[in-house]
Scaffold this motif. Sequence first.
Motif, short mmCIF file in Angstrom:
data_model
loop_
_atom_site.label_atom_id
_atom_site.label_comp_id
_atom_site.label_asym_id
_atom_site.label_seq_id
_atom_site.Cartn_x
_atom_site.Cartn_y
_atom_site.Cartn_z
N MET A 233 0.80 -1.22 0.00
CA MET A 233 0.00 0.00 0.00
C MET A 233 0.84 1.27 0.00
SD MET A 233 -3.01 -1.08 -0.31
CE MET A 233 -3.76 0.55 -0.20
N GLY A 234 2.15 1.12 -0.06
CA GLY A 234 3.02 2.29 -0.10
C GLY A 234 4.41 1.92 0.39
N ALA A 235 5.38 2.75 0.08
CA ALA A 235 6.76 2.48 0.47
C ALA A 235 7.52 3.79 0.54
CB ALA A 235 7.42 1.54 -0.54
N TYR A 236 8.64 3.74 1.26
CA TYR A 236 9.53 4.91 1.28
C TYR A 236 10.97 4.43 1.27
CZ TYR A 236 10.32 4.10 6.27
OH TYR A 236 10.68 3.54 7.48
N CYS A 237 11.87 5.33 0.86
CA CYS A 237 13.29 5.00 0.71
C CYS A 237 14.11 6.27 0.88
CB CYS A 237 13.50 4.40 -0.68
SG CYS A 237 15.22 4.17 -1.14
N LEU A 324 31.28 -1.31 -13.23
CA LEU A 324 30.36 -0.18 -13.24
C LEU A 324 30.68 0.87 -12.19
CD1 LEU A 324 27.81 0.71 -14.81
CD2 LEU A 324 26.43 -0.30 -12.99
N GLY A 325 31.17 0.46 -11.03
CA GLY A 325 31.36 1.41 -9.94
C GLY A 325 30.05 1.65 -9.23
N GLY A 326 30.02 2.67 -8.38
CA GLY A 326 28.82 2.95 -7.59
C GLY A 326 27.75 3.68 -8.37
N LEU A 327 26.55 3.72 -7.80
CA LEU A 327 25.43 4.44 -8.40
C LEU A 327 25.28 5.80 -7.73
CD1 LEU A 327 22.80 1.54 -8.52
CD2 LEU A 327 24.27 2.35 -10.39
N GLU A 328 24.73 6.77 -8.46
CA GLU A 328 24.51 8.10 -7.90
C GLU A 328 23.03 8.23 -7.51
OE1 GLU A 328 24.93 12.87 -9.03
OE2 GLU A 328 25.36 11.34 -10.55
N TRP A 329 22.81 8.73 -6.28
CA TRP A 329 21.44 8.83 -5.76
C TRP A 329 21.14 10.27 -5.35
CZ3 TRP A 329 18.45 4.58 -6.15
CH2 TRP A 329 19.11 3.35 -6.31
N ASP A 330 19.91 10.68 -5.56
CA ASP A 330 19.42 11.93 -5.00
C ASP A 330 19.44 11.76 -3.48
OD1 ASP A 330 17.69 14.05 -4.01
OD2 ASP A 330 16.92 14.26 -6.05
N PRO A 331 20.07 12.68 -2.74
CA PRO A 331 20.14 12.50 -1.28
C PRO A 331 18.79 12.61 -0.58
CG PRO A 331 20.97 14.67 -1.92
CD PRO A 331 20.75 13.90 -3.19
N ARG A 332 17.79 13.16 -1.28
CA ARG A 332 16.48 13.33 -0.65
C ARG A 332 15.72 12.00 -0.60
NH1 ARG A 332 13.90 17.70 -4.48
NH2 ARG A 332 14.99 16.36 -5.98
N PRO A 333 15.00 11.74 0.48
CA PRO A 333 14.15 10.55 0.54
C PRO A 333 12.94 10.69 -0.37
CG PRO A 333 13.88 11.86 2.53
CD PRO A 333 14.96 12.52 1.74
N ALA A 334 12.30 9.56 -0.66
CA ALA A 334 11.09 9.53 -1.48
C ALA A 334 10.04 8.65 -0.81
CB ALA A 334 11.40 9.01 -2.88
N VAL A 335 8.78 9.04 -0.97
CA VAL A 335 7.65 8.32 -0.40
C VAL A 335 6.64 8.05 -1.51
CG1 VAL A 335 5.68 8.45 1.19
CG2 VAL A 335 7.92 9.28 1.92
N CYS A 336 6.12 6.81 -1.56
CA CYS A 336 5.10 6.42 -2.53
C CYS A 336 3.85 5.98 -1.78
CB CYS A 336 5.59 5.27 -3.42
SG CYS A 336 4.33 4.56 -4.49
N GLY A 403 4.38 15.81 0.33
CA GLY A 403 4.27 15.98 -1.12
C GLY A 403 3.43 14.89 -1.76
N ALA A 404 3.64 13.65 -1.32
CA ALA A 404 2.88 12.53 -1.89
C ALA A 404 1.38 12.68 -1.59
CB ALA A 404 3.40 11.20 -1.34
N TYR A 405 1.06 13.06 -0.35
CA TYR A 405 -0.36 13.18 0.00
C TYR A 405 -1.01 14.42 -0.63
CZ TYR A 405 -0.45 9.10 2.99
OH TYR A 405 -0.41 7.79 3.44
N LYS A 406 -0.20 15.44 -0.94
CA LYS A 406 -0.74 16.57 -1.73
C LYS A 406 -1.16 16.07 -3.11
CE LYS A 406 1.53 20.68 0.20
NZ LYS A 406 2.57 21.73 -0.04
N GLY A 407 -0.34 15.18 -3.68
CA GLY A 407 -0.69 14.58 -4.96
C GLY A 407 -1.96 13.73 -4.86
#
Length: 429
Positions: A233-237, A324-336, A403-407
């Motif tokens: 029903m949802g996830a965050y990372c 390949l080396g490491g992956l680049e990530w946006d430092p901000r968390p995300a919620v679905c 932000g997710a719940y505004k959507g």
Amino acid sequence: MKVLVVGGGGREHALAWKIAQSKRVDTVFVAPGNAGTATETGLPIENVDLKDSDTAGLVAYAKANDVGLTVVGPEAPLTAGLVDALQAEGLRAFGPSKAAAELEGSKVFCKDLLRHADVPSGDYKTFRHQEDAVTYLEEREDEPVVVKADGLAAGKGVIVCDTRRQALDAVERIAGAKEFGSAGDRLIIEERLNGHEASVLAITDGRSIITLPPAQDHKPAHDGDTGPNTGGMGAYCPTPLVDAALLERVEEQVLVPTVHHMKRARRPFRGVLYAGLMITKQGPKVLEYNVRLGDPECQPLLMRLKSDIVDLLEATVDGRLDELGGLEWDPRPAVCVVMASEGYPGDYEKGHVIRGLEEAAKLPDVKVFHAGTKLIDGSVVNTGGRVLGVTALGDTISAAKLGAYKGVKCIRWQGAWCRKDISDKALGY
């Protein structure tokens, strides 16, 4: 390069959206896709009228359209051997073979492998006959257990039981009434683990492993982790539940021995290895393995990924992840936050027109991924239980949740609902 994404859920919309952003990709075909992949603006994404179960049709389409890479999203075509069929025709495909996909296709196989590989997990017993399972439950102490159908059941074949009565009912549902069909030909009664759940996904080419940031799914239907199990029903990372030291422990005690054991068993694993974990007082223990990106974990993960995903997919297929080396990530968390149809995970009505998608799309750092939707006469309608995954980035988990719940607030259709507490448990870690 042309890429074919197989599947029609939120995971596949997110994959197509991220793959289409690669400068190396000309067109992304999605089979069958959904209304989201049909209406993406500014990205070269096209739906293909082929079911993900149509192995022969998908192979023929990939050959006829000069597809350079096929990415198989859902578990069903993976366990049916779609990757093997593509590779047999000289086509490049991302995902595990049929033999390796049994890690998700059979919970009995998975539990046996965990035991042989000495990977921490709950104790269990396997049953082929309902009567034997009933006898086992009646002869043991009345304590909490988990009853699982062996095969694929769309995330619903796991029943968490507090009492013997509930466990006996679960056995009847799985093995007697065959609520999950042939998935219940065998069942597992497993020790119920206590702790907090987390999802750790890794990409592996069978030799090297790249571990992705830990996420947390919300399986129960209702707030406070109550109600029946769902597909999510949802996830965050990322989740603060799994810090760097614990993630290293998961790699050493869970991921590495599993990949090595699969190789020794002559089922080399290439693709996404998803460990569903319970973080107990004794440390991380495996609840189950999936052999593909989680849905909805995929959505916040791919929102945060800044590296070119096509480089990652091709390196896995070609067995050169170590380069390949490491992956680049946006430092901000995300919620679905998943928006669902009224009645899900039980029976639900389809065909209601969804409004407000354009309004949600205008919100900053918000992306609406479609799952159970279809475009009919120019209108987006709900066709599945889980319909949309409204996903947002924020400077903090709380900001991403807002932000997710505004959507979510922008979007409406008859019977639409969602959990209101996605990511709240992060504040307690």
